[in-house]
Design an enzyme around this catalytic site. Sequence first.
Site: not given
Ligand code: FAD
Length: 505
Positions: A17, A48, A79, A189
Site C-alpha cells: 500500500a 502476502v 492470471k 514511529v
Molecule cells: P503491510 O504489508 O503490513 O505494511 C505495513 C507497513 O507499515 C510496513 O512497511 C511496516 O514496516 C510499516 N509499519 C507498521 N508499523 C510501523 C511503525 N510503528 N513504524 C514504521 N513503520 C511501520 N491482496 C491481494 O490483492 N491479493 C491477494 O492475493 C492477497 N492475499 C492475501 C492473503 C492474506 C492471508 C492476507 C492477510 C492478505 C492478502 N492480501 C491480498 C492483502 C495484501 O497482502 C495487502 O493488501 C497488501 O500487502 C498491503 O498491505 P499493507 O501495505 O497495507 O500492509
Amino acid sequence: MSEDAIRTIVIVGGGTAGWMTAAVLSKVLGSAYTIRLVESEAIGTVGVGEGTIPHIRLFNSLLQIDETDFVRKTQGTFKLGVQFNNWGRVGDTYMHGFGNGIGQNLGLLPFHQCWIKASRAGKADDIGSYVLSSLAAPRGKFMVSANDVPQTSPLANIAYAYHFDAGLYARYLRAYSEQRGVQRTEGIVARVALDPESGHVEAIDLDNGETIRGDLFIDCSGFRGLLIEEALKTGYVAFNHWLPCDRALAVPCENVGPPTPYTRATAREAGWQWRIPLQHRTGNGYVYSSAHISDDEAAATLLKHLDGRALDDPRPLRFVTGRRKQFWNKNVVAIGLSSGFVEPLEATSIYSIQSGIMRLLSLFPRDGFSQALIDRYNTQMVFDFERIRDFLILHYHATQRDDTAFWRQCRDMSIPRELQDVITLFRDSGRFYRNGEEMFAEMSWVQVMLGQGIVPRSYHPFVDQLSDEELEGFVSGVGRIVSNCVDAMPAHQAFIDRHCRAAAP
Ligand code: FAD
C-alpha cells in the site's frame, strides 16, 4: 498559496500500500509537493498479496510501467481468473474467468439468458466453455490481446491480471518512487503528535529522535492502523459474522510443472487454500476460521496439500474481516490493510489500495480539509468495500456443503439484504443488475452464482423469439468461436519464455 495548502504528504508504511501510494503520488503530483515515506525493516510487511485482478493493468499504465519488465522483475505470471474447487459441493469445480462478457450478447439479451434455456434442454456445455478466459485457463493457455485480429474476436480483448512476488513488487515500486523524488526514512514511529485543537495529526516521532511533520498523512501501516486507529480511534465495522475466516497460514513451495494461468482456491473443512504460481516458486496459504480448526490442524492440512516441497515453515497471519468506520478521518487517509480487509478470496485488496489512491487524487484537498470531500471519499469507499464483501459472502453462503460445522454455518447464516435480493432475482429468471459502479461485473456474478449451484428457474421471455434450432446454433456457434480462439493461443509457459522470462532469483 493559502496557509492551509497541503505541501507535505507523509506516508507511514512501506508495504504494497505504501509504495503503490508513493509511486502514484510521485508520478501525478510531481515536485509541487514533498512526499515522504517512513517504514521499518524491523517491523516488516505482511508479505502476502500475490494475486491481482485486471484493474491493476490500469494502475500500471498510469505509472507507464513496461509490462514485460514488470513481470520479469517480480517473478510474475499471468492470471485469467480463479478456479474454485469443492465450493458448491465436494468434487465441484468451476472457473471465475475475467472478462467483460460471457460469450456474445444477442441484442438486449445477455448471452447467459440464451445459455440458460439451451442448458435446460441439455443443448449447452458448462458456462465456462463460452468464456475465453475460463476455457483457456485450465488448458494452460495464455496470450495478451492480439491487435491483428478483428475487433469482434475474443482474442482482441483478453482480460487478465498478474500473480507476483509481493516483496519484489514493493521493491519495484520503491525504486520507481525514489527516482521520482520520494524521500524514504527508515525508522519506527514511536509517537504520533495530535494538534490539541483540531485533533489532526501534526507530526510523527521516530525512535531515533527524528520528528517528521506533515500536512496530509497517509496511513499504510497495515492491520494496526497506527494513525487511523491507534491515534485517531476511528473505529472498525467487523464483517466476521459473514466472513468468518480470521487466520491464515502462508507457505511457499517448489514449482512442479509449468505455472497455471489462474489462481486455485480449494475449499477445505474450515476455510480454503490458495495456490498462486510464480516463476520461481508457488505461493500457498490456508485461510481458516479459528473457531472451527486449530492452528496445528490447519498447518498439517496446508502442508499435506502442497504441489511441491515446502520452502519454509508456514507463516501465521491474523485478521478480523471488516473496514474502518471512516477511511479518511481529519487529515489521515487509511490505504491498504489499515483501512480494512475483506479477506483474500478474490484478491481484491490491492484493487482497494488502487481505488483508494485514485479516489484520493480525484478528491484531493486544495486548502485545508473540507468535510464535503472527506464525506464523499468515505461514502465511495464504504460502497466499494461492501459490494466486494457481498460478492465474497456469496461464495461461502451459496453452498450445498454440510460436511463440516464451518460449511453448515456459512450455508445457514443470514446474509445482507442486498445480496439476498441479487440471489433471489437470479434464481428466479437469471436476471442480474449491477449495483452502480460496483467493481465486479455481471459476468463475474453470473459465473460464481452458476458455479456455486444457483440454478435459475426460468429465463428472459425474449429468448423464446428464437426457434430451438436458432438458439442451439447461436449457443454452439459462440462455443465454437471461443474454443477455436483457445486452440490458437500459446501455452502460458511458452508465452512467458518468449516475452518475460525472469532470471533465477
Ligand atoms: P503491510 O504489508 O503490513 O505494511 C505495513 C507497513 O507499515 C510496513 O512497511 C511496516 O514496516 C510499516 N509499519 C507498521 N508499523 C510501523 C511503525 N510503528 N513504524 C514504521 N513503520 C511501520 N491482496 C491481494 O490483492 N491479493 C491477494 O492475493 C492477497 N492475499 C492475501 C492473503 C492474506 C492471508 C492476507 C492477510 C492478505 C492478502 N492480501 C491480498 C492483502 C495484501 O497482502 C495487502 O493488501 C497488501 O500487502 C498491503 O498491505 P499493507 O501495505 O497495507 O500492509
